[in-house]
Design a protein around this motif. Structure first.
Motif, short mmCIF file in Angstrom:
data_model
loop_
_atom_site.label_atom_id
_atom_site.label_comp_id
_atom_site.label_asym_id
_atom_site.label_seq_id
_atom_site.Cartn_x
_atom_site.Cartn_y
_atom_site.Cartn_z
N PHE A 1 0.83 -1.22 0.00
CA PHE A 1 0.00 0.00 0.00
C PHE A 1 0.86 1.26 0.00
O PHE A 1 0.35 2.36 0.23
CB PHE A 1 -0.93 0.01 1.22
CG PHE A 1 -2.02 -1.02 1.17
CD1 PHE A 1 -3.26 -0.71 0.62
CD2 PHE A 1 -1.81 -2.29 1.64
CE1 PHE A 1 -4.27 -1.66 0.57
CE2 PHE A 1 -2.81 -3.25 1.59
CZ PHE A 1 -4.05 -2.94 1.05
N GLU A 2 2.16 1.08 -0.24
CA GLU A 2 3.09 2.21 -0.17
C GLU A 2 2.67 3.36 -1.07
O GLU A 2 2.76 4.54 -0.69
CB GLU A 2 4.50 1.73 -0.54
CG GLU A 2 5.59 2.73 -0.21
CD GLU A 2 5.76 2.93 1.29
OE1 GLU A 2 6.12 4.06 1.68
OE2 GLU A 2 5.53 1.98 2.06
N GLU A 3 2.21 3.05 -2.27
CA GLU A 3 1.85 4.11 -3.23
C GLU A 3 0.35 4.40 -3.23
O GLU A 3 -0.10 5.24 -4.01
CB GLU A 3 2.30 3.69 -4.63
CG GLU A 3 3.82 3.52 -4.74
CD GLU A 3 4.25 3.10 -6.13
OE1 GLU A 3 3.34 2.95 -7.01
OE2 GLU A 3 5.46 2.93 -6.37
N ASN A 4 -0.38 3.71 -2.39
CA ASN A 4 -1.83 3.93 -2.33
C ASN A 4 -2.16 5.04 -1.35
O ASN A 4 -1.50 5.20 -0.32
CB ASN A 4 -2.56 2.66 -1.91
CG ASN A 4 -2.41 1.54 -2.93
OD1 ASN A 4 -1.35 1.34 -3.47
ND2 ASN A 4 -3.50 0.83 -3.18
N LEU A 5 -3.18 5.79 -1.68
CA LEU A 5 -3.64 6.85 -0.79
C LEU A 5 -5.10 6.60 -0.43
O LEU A 5 -5.81 5.85 -1.10
CB LEU A 5 -3.51 8.22 -1.47
CG LEU A 5 -2.11 8.64 -1.91
CD1 LEU A 5 -2.18 9.95 -2.69
CD2 LEU A 5 -1.17 8.76 -0.72
N GLY A 6 -5.53 7.20 0.66
CA GLY A 6 -6.95 7.11 1.00
C GLY A 6 -7.26 6.21 2.19
O GLY A 6 -6.37 5.74 2.90
N LYS A 7 -8.54 5.97 2.36
CA LYS A 7 -9.06 5.28 3.54
C LYS A 7 -8.62 3.83 3.61
O LYS A 7 -8.35 3.30 4.70
CB LYS A 7 -10.58 5.36 3.53
CG LYS A 7 -11.24 4.75 4.75
CD LYS A 7 -12.75 4.92 4.69
CE LYS A 7 -13.42 4.29 5.91
NZ LYS A 7 -14.90 4.44 5.84
N MET A 8 -8.54 3.14 2.48
CA MET A 8 -8.19 1.73 2.47
C MET A 8 -6.83 1.47 3.11
O MET A 8 -6.66 0.54 3.91
CB MET A 8 -8.21 1.18 1.04
CG MET A 8 -7.89 -0.31 0.93
SD MET A 8 -9.12 -1.35 1.76
CE MET A 8 -10.48 -1.18 0.60
N GLU B 1 -5.23 3.26 5.35
CA GLU B 1 -5.29 3.47 6.79
C GLU B 1 -6.05 2.35 7.49
O GLU B 1 -5.70 1.96 8.61
CB GLU B 1 -5.94 4.82 7.10
CG GLU B 1 -5.12 6.02 6.63
CD GLU B 1 -3.70 5.96 7.16
OE1 GLU B 1 -3.52 5.70 8.37
OE2 GLU B 1 -2.77 6.17 6.36
N THR B 2 -7.09 1.84 6.85
CA THR B 2 -7.85 0.74 7.43
C THR B 2 -6.97 -0.50 7.56
O THR B 2 -6.94 -1.15 8.62
CB THR B 2 -9.08 0.41 6.56
OG1 THR B 2 -9.91 1.57 6.47
CG2 THR B 2 -9.88 -0.74 7.16
N ILE B 3 -6.28 -0.83 6.49
CA ILE B 3 -5.38 -1.99 6.50
C ILE B 3 -4.28 -1.80 7.54
O ILE B 3 -3.94 -2.72 8.30
CB ILE B 3 -4.75 -2.20 5.11
CG1 ILE B 3 -5.80 -2.69 4.11
CG2 ILE B 3 -3.61 -3.21 5.19
CD1 ILE B 3 -6.31 -4.09 4.33
N ARG B 4 -3.74 -0.60 7.58
CA ARG B 4 -2.67 -0.32 8.53
C ARG B 4 -3.13 -0.55 9.98
O ARG B 4 -2.40 -1.08 10.80
CB ARG B 4 -2.19 1.13 8.37
CG ARG B 4 -1.08 1.51 9.34
CD ARG B 4 -0.58 2.94 9.10
NE ARG B 4 0.37 3.32 10.11
CZ ARG B 4 1.65 2.96 10.09
NH1 ARG B 4 2.11 2.21 9.11
NH2 ARG B 4 2.47 3.34 11.04
N GLY B 5 -4.36 -0.15 10.27
CA GLY B 5 -4.90 -0.35 11.62
C GLY B 5 -4.90 -1.80 12.03
O GLY B 5 -4.61 -2.14 13.19
N TYR B 6 -5.22 -2.68 11.08
CA TYR B 6 -5.22 -4.12 11.37
C TYR B 6 -3.80 -4.67 11.49
O TYR B 6 -3.48 -5.40 12.43
CB TYR B 6 -5.95 -4.89 10.26
CG TYR B 6 -7.45 -4.67 10.21
CD1 TYR B 6 -8.24 -4.94 11.32
CD2 TYR B 6 -8.06 -4.21 9.05
CE1 TYR B 6 -9.61 -4.74 11.27
CE2 TYR B 6 -9.43 -4.02 8.99
CZ TYR B 6 -10.21 -4.29 10.10
OH TYR B 6 -11.56 -4.10 10.04
#
Length: 218
Positions: A185-192, A194-199
């Protein structure tokens, strides 16, 4: 205590012969006093018993706290492992087993959450690919943690060093898989992201702690 209160009430009634409105209330008053005495005795006994049980776990929780100080995420370590103080007692092996089980449970729930995200209708193509890769990583992580838990059950014996080496290898690989999930998700932005990161952050920290506690044994 309760018997003493009841005796005093009966004694007072026996010495009162008049039937005034006050004396008519005495049986009710004495019953209430007796009940209150019983309740007070029960509460004091329960409190004392709880205090004894809590005090008996103190050496165990102190052991867990001291062991957790050797991990990178000491506060999380103590928070997640101290509820198992009775099981762990002061055993490094039991502490490592519990830490592995806690990490495995978290990895399973994280993999399930990632799988659910992949089913979302509003997932972009870029996010969808990253989530699919992450799910594969988490599935591998769960498998490696399962093998570690199973190996720890038979770690005693002449093959101790070899089996502990296997466990450390698998747990290290699980931690790498969890980190790799976030790399997608290094180059991805947005809610997804952050959601993944939380898990992932939570399960990765638990896995890191488990690895540290396993290393303490060997």
């Amino acid at each position: 205590m309760a018997d003493e209160a009841e005796f005093r009430c009966h004694d007072k009634l026996d010495t009162t012969a008049e039937t005034t409105p006050t004396t008519k209330m005495q049986p009710f008053t004495c019953s209430m006093l007796t009940l209150l005495a019983i309740i007070s005795f029960t509460v004091v006994s329960a409190t004392s018993r709880f205090r004894l049980e809590t005090d008996s776990d103190t050496p165990n929780t102190d052991f867990i706290k001291a062991s957790c100080e050797t991990t990178r995420y000491a506060d999380l370590c103590f928070k997640t492992l101290s509820p198992f103080a009775t099981t762990v007692q002061t055993s490094q092996m039991e502490l490592a087993n519990v830490a592995l089980s806690v990490s495995l449970k978290s990895a399973k729930s994280t993999a399930k959450a990632v799988r659910e995200l992949l089913k979302g209708r509003d997932v972009s193509i870029q996010d969808g690919q990253a989530v699919a890769d992450c799910l594969e990583n988490m599935s591998d992580s769960v498998d490696e943690m399962r093998k570690s838990v199973a190996e720890m059950k038979g770690v005693d014996g002449p093959d101790f060093e070899q089996k502990m080496g296997n466990v450390k290898t698998w747990v290290s690989a699980a931690l790498t898989d969890e980190d790799t999930c976030m790399d997608g998700f290094e180059e991805n932005l947005g809610k997804m992201k952050e959601t993944i990161r939380g898990y992932i952050v939570n399960v990765a920290e638990l896995t890191s702690n488990a690895l540290a506690l396993i290393t303490n044994i060997s």
